[in-house]
Scaffold this active site. Structure first.
Site, PDB file in Angstrom:
ATOM      1  N   TRP A  11       0.843  -1.208   0.000  1.00  0.00           N
ATOM      2  CA  TRP A  11       0.000   0.000   0.000  1.00  0.00           C
ATOM      3  C   TRP A  11       0.868   1.244   0.000  1.00  0.00           C
ATOM      4  O   TRP A  11       0.554   2.230  -0.662  1.00  0.00           O
ATOM      5  CB  TRP A  11      -0.957  -0.008   1.186  1.00  0.00           C
ATOM      6  CG  TRP A  11      -1.954  -1.121   1.126  1.00  0.00           C
ATOM      7  CD1 TRP A  11      -2.087  -2.155   2.011  1.00  0.00           C
ATOM      8  CD2 TRP A  11      -2.961  -1.331   0.118  1.00  0.00           C
ATOM      9  NE1 TRP A  11      -3.104  -2.986   1.608  1.00  0.00           N
ATOM     10  CE2 TRP A  11      -3.657  -2.513   0.455  1.00  0.00           C
ATOM     11  CE3 TRP A  11      -3.330  -0.632  -1.035  1.00  0.00           C
ATOM     12  CZ2 TRP A  11      -4.719  -3.011  -0.321  1.00  0.00           C
ATOM     13  CZ3 TRP A  11      -4.380  -1.128  -1.805  1.00  0.00           C
ATOM     14  CH2 TRP A  11      -5.054  -2.300  -1.444  1.00  0.00           C
ATOM     15  N   ASP A  24      -1.436   6.829   6.313  1.00  0.00           N
ATOM     16  CA  ASP A  24      -2.470   5.890   5.867  1.00  0.00           C
ATOM     17  C   ASP A  24      -2.694   4.936   7.040  1.00  0.00           C
ATOM     18  O   ASP A  24      -1.878   4.063   7.312  1.00  0.00           O
ATOM     19  CB  ASP A  24      -2.003   5.128   4.623  1.00  0.00           C
ATOM     20  CG  ASP A  24      -2.991   4.032   4.204  1.00  0.00           C
ATOM     21  OD1 ASP A  24      -4.040   3.884   4.855  1.00  0.00           O
ATOM     22  OD2 ASP A  24      -2.696   3.330   3.215  1.00  0.00           O
ATOM     23  N   LYS A  43     -11.952  -1.716   7.422  1.00  0.00           N
ATOM     24  CA  LYS A  43     -11.211  -2.607   8.314  1.00  0.00           C
ATOM     25  C   LYS A  43     -11.612  -2.378   9.770  1.00  0.00           C
ATOM     26  O   LYS A  43     -11.973  -3.322  10.452  1.00  0.00           O
ATOM     27  CB  LYS A  43      -9.710  -2.425   8.121  1.00  0.00           C
ATOM     28  CG  LYS A  43      -9.207  -3.177   6.895  1.00  0.00           C
ATOM     29  CD  LYS A  43      -8.576  -2.302   5.862  1.00  0.00           C
ATOM     30  CE  LYS A  43      -8.259  -3.087   4.595  1.00  0.00           C
ATOM     31  NZ  LYS A  43      -7.586  -2.260   3.603  1.00  0.00           N
TER      32      LYS A  43
HETATM   33  C1  LIG Z   1      -7.024  -1.846   2.470  1.00  0.00           C
HETATM   34  C2  LIG Z   1      -5.964  -0.819   2.467  1.00  0.00           C
HETATM   35  C3  LIG Z   1      -5.889   0.172   1.470  1.00  0.00           C
HETATM   36  C4  LIG Z   1      -6.841   0.213   0.290  1.00  0.00           C
HETATM   37  O1  LIG Z   1      -8.035   0.749   0.668  1.00  0.00           O
HETATM   38  P1  LIG Z   1      -9.213   1.031  -0.380  1.00  0.00           P
HETATM   39  O2  LIG Z   1     -10.244   1.612   0.521  1.00  0.00           O
HETATM   40  O3  LIG Z   1      -9.588  -0.280  -0.981  1.00  0.00           O
HETATM   41  O4  LIG Z   1      -8.712   1.990  -1.397  1.00  0.00           O
HETATM   42  C5  LIG Z   1      -4.908   1.134   1.577  1.00  0.00           C
HETATM   43  N1  LIG Z   1      -4.033   1.125   2.590  1.00  0.00           N
HETATM   44  C6  LIG Z   1      -4.055   0.192   3.544  1.00  0.00           C
HETATM   45  C7  LIG Z   1      -3.052   0.220   4.636  1.00  0.00           C
HETATM   46  C8  LIG Z   1      -5.027  -0.807   3.509  1.00  0.00           C
HETATM   47  O5  LIG Z   1      -5.062  -1.748   4.475  1.00  0.00           O
END
Ligand SMILES: *Cc1c(COP(=O)(O)O)cnc(C)c1O
Length: 360
Positions: free
Chosen positions: A103, A173, A197
């Protein structure tokens, strides 16, 4: 209704049953309005009250100061990979990225189309199985970006990166560990997280951002891509993801009733500690994350033999343990055990692993 099983999915992920039950009722009628949550106008009083409480509770839980805006956006964390550099990385500046997983790589790749980038540290050399100890920052970065929890590789920062250059603000993030532990928002310029999540359903992204940064952001962008548009309109410039915001509110209430973020940390540490302790002494399974880097949210492990891994996942599936197959870039297994994952599910998994090991 079918029996609910242990859901170790990495995302969308398990939600608290009490939240789902309350949502079910409110799908037909939000409170006593006679109109379901998905059917209410976002400009009407009942939904405005939902949005206001979601904002207030989010602020209360994480201690978010007044000079930060809370935004409920769409496009997932992935759109934030682009919006952050579009708004805050001028062509003549550099942004620093801590590259600790897939990511983070994707976030970095998006920044490259706005300006210059610098990799301040990376654990690419060992398939991202650890969190680097130190960073080397560029001279005058516009911001420093990191991924607090690496969902795929099962590693997590214990604390924010140190010694950020004065020119920069910190961007995180936090998609897979947001609100899993207390957070000092003051250390950050911007925090973003896809909700699916730890916060609710897919389709809504939480952004916490300092208002002075929003005001100084790039004005030469499509309206919807500017943070100011959403901040100035309290996330109601266009139709917001109303059901997602509602479910997030229920999750915030659930977190509050479970001791807030401090309560989540205790709960999450207890759950993960049991798994790591077992992995440490197991002769069949071993953790893929290096000691000290292991995530409390995604516990990744292998047997060291692909056939055995597959046999384990298959046997687990048959016993009602879903979603344990690891991401293809790591292989093996991954138990995603976000806030809502019940402690009893950990005990059940441990029992199953012990039995599997004993029979192997
Ligand atoms: C799941 C995830 C993403 C992607 O998220 P989307 O909402 O599908 O764009 C980005 N960064 C991390 C750390 C993730 O776990």
């Amino acid at each position: 209704m079918a029996r609910r099983i242990w859901n170790f999915s990495a995302g969308p992920a398990v939600l608290p049953e009490t939240v789902l039950e309350e949502a079910r009722e409110n799908l037909l009628s939000l409170g006593n309005t006679g109109i379901g949550i998905c059917e209410h106008s976002h400009r009407g009083k009942p939904f405005m009250a939902v949005a206001a409480e979601a904002d207030a509770l989010c602020r209360e839980l994480a201690g978010i100061p007044d000079d930060y805006a809370i935004l409920f956006l769409q496009g997932g964390a992935s759109l934030q990979f682009s919006m952050v550099p579009m708004n805050f990385l001028p062509a003549d500046r550099t942004a620093d990225y801590l590259v600790t997983g897939v990511w983070a790589e994707k976030a970095l790749a998006e920044a490259k189309s706005s300006g210059q980038t610098h990799v301040a540290c990376t654990s690419r050399d060992a398939n991202f199985n650890y969190i680097p100890e130190a960073c080397t920052f560029s001279k005058n970065p516009a911001y420093v970006h990191f991924t607090s929890n690496n969902t795929i590789f099962g590693t997590q920062f214990r604390k924010e990166p140190d010694s950020i250059p004065d020119s920069a603000f910190l961007v995180c993030d936090a998609s897979s560990d947001i609100f899993s532990r207390p957070i000092d928002v003051r250390k950050y310029g911007l925090i973003y997280a896809g909700a699916q999540k730890n916060l609710g359903p897919s389709g809504v992204t939480l952004v916490i951002v300092r208002k002075d940064l929003v005001a100084a952001g790039n004005k030469n962008l499509a309206t919807m891509l500017q943070y100011r548009t959403h901040a100035e309109n309290e996330s109601m410039y266009n139709t917001p993801p109303t059901f997602g915001i509602y479910l997030m509110l229920l999750i915030f209430r659930w977190i509050k009733s479970h001791g807030g973020l401090a309560g989540m940390e205790v709960r999450n540490q207890a759950k993960a500690a049991k798994l790591y302790a077992y992995l440490k002494q197991s002769t069949l399974f071993k953790s893929t994350a290096r000691p000290g880097s292991g995530s409390l949210m995604n516990v990744t492990f292998v047997t060291g033999n692909e056939d055995k891994d597959n046999a384990f996942v298959k046997a687990a599936e048959a016993q009602g343990f879903s979603g344990l197959k690891g991401h293809r870039s790591v292989g093996g297994m991954r138990a995603s055990i976000y806030n809502a994952f019940p402690p009893e599910g950990i005990d059940a998994l441990l029992q199953f692993m012990q039995d599997f090991e004993a029979a192997a």
